[in-house]
Design an enzyme around this catalytic site. Structure first.
Site, PDB file in Angstrom:
ATOM      1  CE1 TYR A  51      39.505   2.420   1.797  1.00  0.00           C
ATOM      2  CE2 TYR A  51      40.771   2.719  -0.220  1.00  0.00           C
ATOM      3  CZ  TYR A  51      40.291   3.205   0.981  1.00  0.00           C
ATOM      4  OH  TYR A  51      40.601   4.481   1.374  1.00  0.00           O
ATOM      5  CD  GLU A  89      37.479   5.127   3.006  1.00  0.00           C
ATOM      6  OE1 GLU A  89      38.693   5.298   3.214  1.00  0.00           O
ATOM      7  OE2 GLU A  89      36.650   4.926   3.919  1.00  0.00           O
TER       8      GLU A  89
END
Ligand code: GDP
Ligand code: MN
Length: 378
Positions: free
Chosen positions: A101, A189
């Protein structure tokens, strides 16, 4: 402004972050053709601005073009968290070995960008923060000097990343920071940032661009991607501030403060507003007409309260717009108009001549529309 996954991936490509080949399809036939062109397996992905598409059934793997077509059939027109799916991204499937992530956003309290990384990607960061808070690494970036190599190294060590992945991961950090700055992002992201075939690849993208500073390069990217209800899209296109609410009394006013006050007064009188709509200063008949069309396109609307304080906006112009629209659209719900300020006498006369009773007081106007809507309900 939020970007769709396929748009974000295009920006990733531009800064050199690897993504799988793919194309957007608006129909099942198109989806099948793209799958054939790319070669299977492919992943068919709903293009909506909400997260958690995978869990909602909006992301499916296909082993053959016909299967991609079947998945597109199921996914197109699906509604995910209130958002209709109008297109899918058909992209080459990657064999994921691991998931990371990585995101960069603005920490408003610190007044600096913050980088968030975890060696446990895939699940949403909120869930990850709950399940494994210790596995999340964060650090701020000094915007004047930018992201520093030592910061990235430290973060990767802390996250326990294998030495072989240090260099390629660090490369993605820098490219993502470049994208963050270059495209005036408030958030970028990559989740998951996957390892496939030993290489890093961005499997998903999320981008929020600062609405007050959209780079010229992205001009026009929003038009095709306006999110929200059909009414909200129409309002945005017309340059009106509209927010859909869940009540039954449509509200139109000029000036955000006045409209908010109107919502409050309607609620105080026992009614439930169906929306917020600010036609802004200096609105003319044409704008009034557009506003009415938008509010009336909401099937929940059982009555209308129009609250205009004429300053730059002229009451006679507003009245003309109202009358014209009423004649054109045949407004069937009760309508109460509070009109005061510049040219109010002319405005009220126009309304009265067409059977609409104008009111001078906002509180009375609100009470009146609530009464009329209740009367109609019985
Ligand atoms: P989200 O659910 O909206 O976050 O959509 P994502 O694009 O992140 O996809 C959800 C999940 O589907 C990912 O975390 C992956 O585990 C899986 N996924 C998506 N694309 C692929 C792919 O090409 N190959 C594999 N193996 N899994 C994928
Ligand atoms: Mn994702």
């Amino acid at each position: 402004m939020r970007l769709q996954e396929y748009q974000g991936k295009e920006l990733f490509r531009r800064v050199g972050i690897p993504v799988a080949d793919g194309k957007v399809a608006h129909s099942v036939t198109e989806a099948e053709e793209i799958a054939r062109e790319l070669g299977c397996p492919v992943v068919v992905k709903a293009q909506v601005l909400v997260g958690g598409r995978g869990k909602a059934g909006g992301i499916k793997l296909a082993q053959a073009p016909e299967e991609a077509r079947a998945h597109a059939e199921a996914i197109l027109n699906m509604t995910i968290k209130g958002e209709r799916v109008r297109k899918v991204l058909v992209t080459k499937a990657v064999e994921i070995e691991r998931e990371f992530y990585l995101s960069i956003t603005i920490d408003r309290a610190a007044k600096k960008p913050i980088v968030i990384f975890s060696a446990e990607g895939g699940m949403e960061i909120e869930e990850l923060a709950k399940a494994h808070p210790e596995k999340i690494v964060r650090f701020h970036v000094n915007p004047l000097i930018g992201l520093q190599a030592y910061q990235v190294r430290t973060a990767l060590y802390q996250a326990g990343v294998a030495p072989t992945l240090m260099r390629p991961l660090s490369d993605v950090f820098f490219k993502l920071y470049q994208a963050f700055v270059q495209y005036h992002a408030q958030l970028v992201e990559i989740n998951p940032l996957a390892v496939a075939d030993g290489k890093l690849i961005a499997v998903d993208s999320k981008f929020i661009i600062d609405d007050d500073d959209v780079p010229a390069e992205l001009a026009g990217w929003e038009e095709e991607e306006l999110a929200g209800s059909p009414e909200e899209r129409a309002a945005k296109q017309a340059g009106l501030q509209y927010v859909k609410l869940d009540g039954t009394i449509g509200i139109i006013g000029n000036g955000a403060g006045l409209v908010m006050a109107t919502l409050d007064v309607v609620a105080l009188k026992g009614g439930r507003p169906a929306n917020f709509l600010d036609i802004g200063g200096g609105a003319n008949a044409e704008v009034m007409k557009k506003a009415l069309q938008i509010v009336l396109s909401d099937p929940n609307v059982r009555g209308l309260l129009i609250n205009i304080f004429g300053g730059i906006t002229r009451c006679d112009e507003v009245a003309r717009g109202l009358v014209a629209t009423q004649q054109e659209l045949g407004i069937r719900v009760p309508m109460v108009v509070r009109l005061t300020g510049t040219n109010e006498t002319e405005g009220r006369a126009i309304l009265e001549a067409h059977g609409i009773t104008p009111m001078a007081d906002m509180e009375e106007g609100a009470a009146e529309i609530v009464r009329q809507v209740e009367l109609k309900a019985f």
